[in-house]
Write an enzyme that holds these catalytic residues in place. Structure first.
Site, mmCIF file in Angstrom:
data_model
loop_
_atom_site.group_PDB
_atom_site.id
_atom_site.type_symbol
_atom_site.label_atom_id
_atom_site.label_comp_id
_atom_site.label_asym_id
_atom_site.label_seq_id
_atom_site.Cartn_x
_atom_site.Cartn_y
_atom_site.Cartn_z
ATOM 1 N N ASP A 25 0.699 -1.295 0.116
ATOM 2 C CA ASP A 25 -0.095 0.025 -0.199
ATOM 3 C C ASP A 25 0.721 1.492 0.041
ATOM 4 O O ASP A 25 0.032 2.210 0.517
ATOM 5 C CB ASP A 25 -1.177 0.016 1.590
ATOM 6 C CG ASP A 25 -1.963 -0.669 1.016
ATOM 7 O OD1 ASP A 25 -2.226 -2.024 -0.285
ATOM 8 O OD2 ASP A 25 -2.738 -1.535 2.501
ATOM 9 N N LYS A 130 -6.919 -4.907 -2.933
ATOM 10 C CA LYS A 130 -7.295 -5.169 -1.763
ATOM 11 C C LYS A 130 -8.244 -4.404 -1.148
ATOM 12 O O LYS A 130 -8.436 -3.253 -1.265
ATOM 13 C CB LYS A 130 -6.929 -5.970 -1.527
ATOM 14 C CG LYS A 130 -5.390 -4.559 -0.238
ATOM 15 C CD LYS A 130 -4.036 -5.069 0.751
ATOM 16 C CE LYS A 130 -3.605 -4.393 1.359
ATOM 17 N NZ LYS A 130 -4.186 -3.077 2.357
ATOM 18 N N CYS A 163 -1.752 -2.613 8.403
ATOM 19 C CA CYS A 163 -1.677 -3.373 6.949
ATOM 20 C C CYS A 163 -0.677 -4.810 6.505
ATOM 21 O O CYS A 163 -0.875 -5.673 6.214
ATOM 22 C CB CYS A 163 -2.415 -2.800 5.371
ATOM 23 S SG CYS A 163 -3.378 -1.756 5.512
HETATM 24 N N1 TIU Z 1 -2.387 0.566 4.275
HETATM 25 C C1 TIU Z 1 -2.880 0.762 5.719
HETATM 26 O O1 TIU Z 1 -1.852 0.611 6.471
HETATM 27 N N2 TIU Z 1 -4.531 1.148 5.844
HETATM 28 C C2 TIU Z 1 -4.887 2.531 6.930
HETATM 29 O O2 TIU Z 1 -5.584 2.374 6.915
HETATM 30 N N3 TIU Z 1 -3.028 2.402 7.497
HETATM 31 C C3 TIU Z 1 -4.007 2.808 8.740
HETATM 32 O O3 TIU Z 1 -2.912 3.119 9.438
HETATM 33 N N4 TIU Z 1 -4.552 3.685 8.907
#
Ligand code: TIU
Length: 222
Positions: A25, A130, A163
C-alpha cells in the site's frame, strides 16, 4: 540459499527463486497530504521517509529476480466491495468514496489510490488491489503466490501495525515464512511501528522474522 544471519529472532534463510517481495500500500492516499491517512488526522511525514529504502528493496528484488507484488488498498467506484462499517468508521467528514484533495478517497483509478511515483510498478510486477487491511482477504494473493512457487515473503510498506501486520499474520497462518524488512515499513505512530516489530519476532518468531534492509543486503554479499 540466502541466509540473513542478523535477522531476529534467529537467522532467516530463503531461496530467491521461491521468494516474493510484498510492498504493502505505498499509495499517495497514505503517504501524501490530502490523502486518506491525512484525512484520518495523521501526520504523514514518517511514511514518506521510507520511500528511498523501499526503492532499494525493489531494486534488490529485481536484481536477484525475485517476484515483486505491490498491494493497493482501494475500492471499486461503486464501493460495492467496501463494507458499510469500513466506510462509516471514524465519522470522517471526507471519507472513503468522497471527493478529497487527491480525488475520491481510496477509490481505484483516482490519483490518491495510485502508488507514489518512485515506487510505480514495473513490467512483470504483480499489482493486487485489496478491499481490506490484509492482502489475503478477498483477493487471489494466495493462489498467485502458490502458482508461482512462492514460499517466503520479504515484506515492507505501510502502515506497519495495520496493513503490514495484518498481511504478515494472514501469510503466517497460510504457511509462508515472512521477513519484515523493518526499515522499509512505517507507521503514523513510531511507537506502534516498534511495537509491531517486537510482536512479530517475540515468542521465537511467532509471526515471522525482522531484519533491516542493510542486514538483508549483507546476506547477498559474496
Ligand atoms: N494500508 C494501511 O495500513 N491502511 C490503513 O488504513 N492504515 C492506517 O494506519 N490507517
Amino acid at each position: 540459499m540466502i541466509t540473513v544471519n542478523a535477522a531476529r529472532p534467529y537467522a532467516f534463510s530463503f531461496d530467491p527463486a521461491h521468494t516474493a517481495v510484498v510492498m504493502i500500500d505505498m499509495q499517495r492516499d497514505f503517504l501524501e497530504p490530502g490523502g486518506f491517512g491525512a484525512l484520518l488526522g495523521n501526520d504523514v511525514s514518517p511514511l514518506a521517509r521510507i520511500v528511498p529504502a523501499c526503492v532499494e528493496l525493489l531494486a534488490l528484488a529485481r536484481w536477484h529476480q525475485m517476484k515483486v507484488v505491490h498491494t493497493q488498498e482501494a475500492h471499486d467506484p461503486l464501493l460495492a466491495d467496501c463494507p458499510p462499517a469500513k466506510r462509516a468508521r471514524g465519522h470522517l467528514q471526507c471519507g472513503i468514496g468522497d471527493v478529497g484533495p487527491l480525488g475520491r478517497v481510496l477509490v481505484a483509478g483516482e490519483p490518491g489510490a495510485d502508488f507514489v511515483p518512485a515506487l510505480a510498478p514495473q513490467a512483470g510486477d504483480i499489482v493486487l488491489r485489496k478491499p481490506g487491511k490484509g492482502a489475503f482477504f478477498a483477493t487471489s494473493l494466495d493462489t498467485i503466490l502458490r502458482n508461482a512457487g512462492i514460499t517466503h515473503l520479504l515484506v515492507g510498506g505501510v502502515t506497519t501495525e495495520v496493513c503490514v501486520q495484518t498481511t504478515l499474520r494472514e501469510a503466517n497462518d497460510r504457511g509462508y515464512e515472512c521477513l519484515l524488512v523493518h526499515d522499509c515499513a512505517a507507521s503514523y505512530f513510531p511507537q506502534f511501528h516498534q511495537a509491531t516489530v517486537e510482536m512479530v519476532v517475540a515468542q521465537g518468531g511467532i509471526v515471522g522474522w525482522a531484519a533491516s534492509l542493510a542486514q538483508l543486503r549483507q546476506a547477498f554479499a559474496p
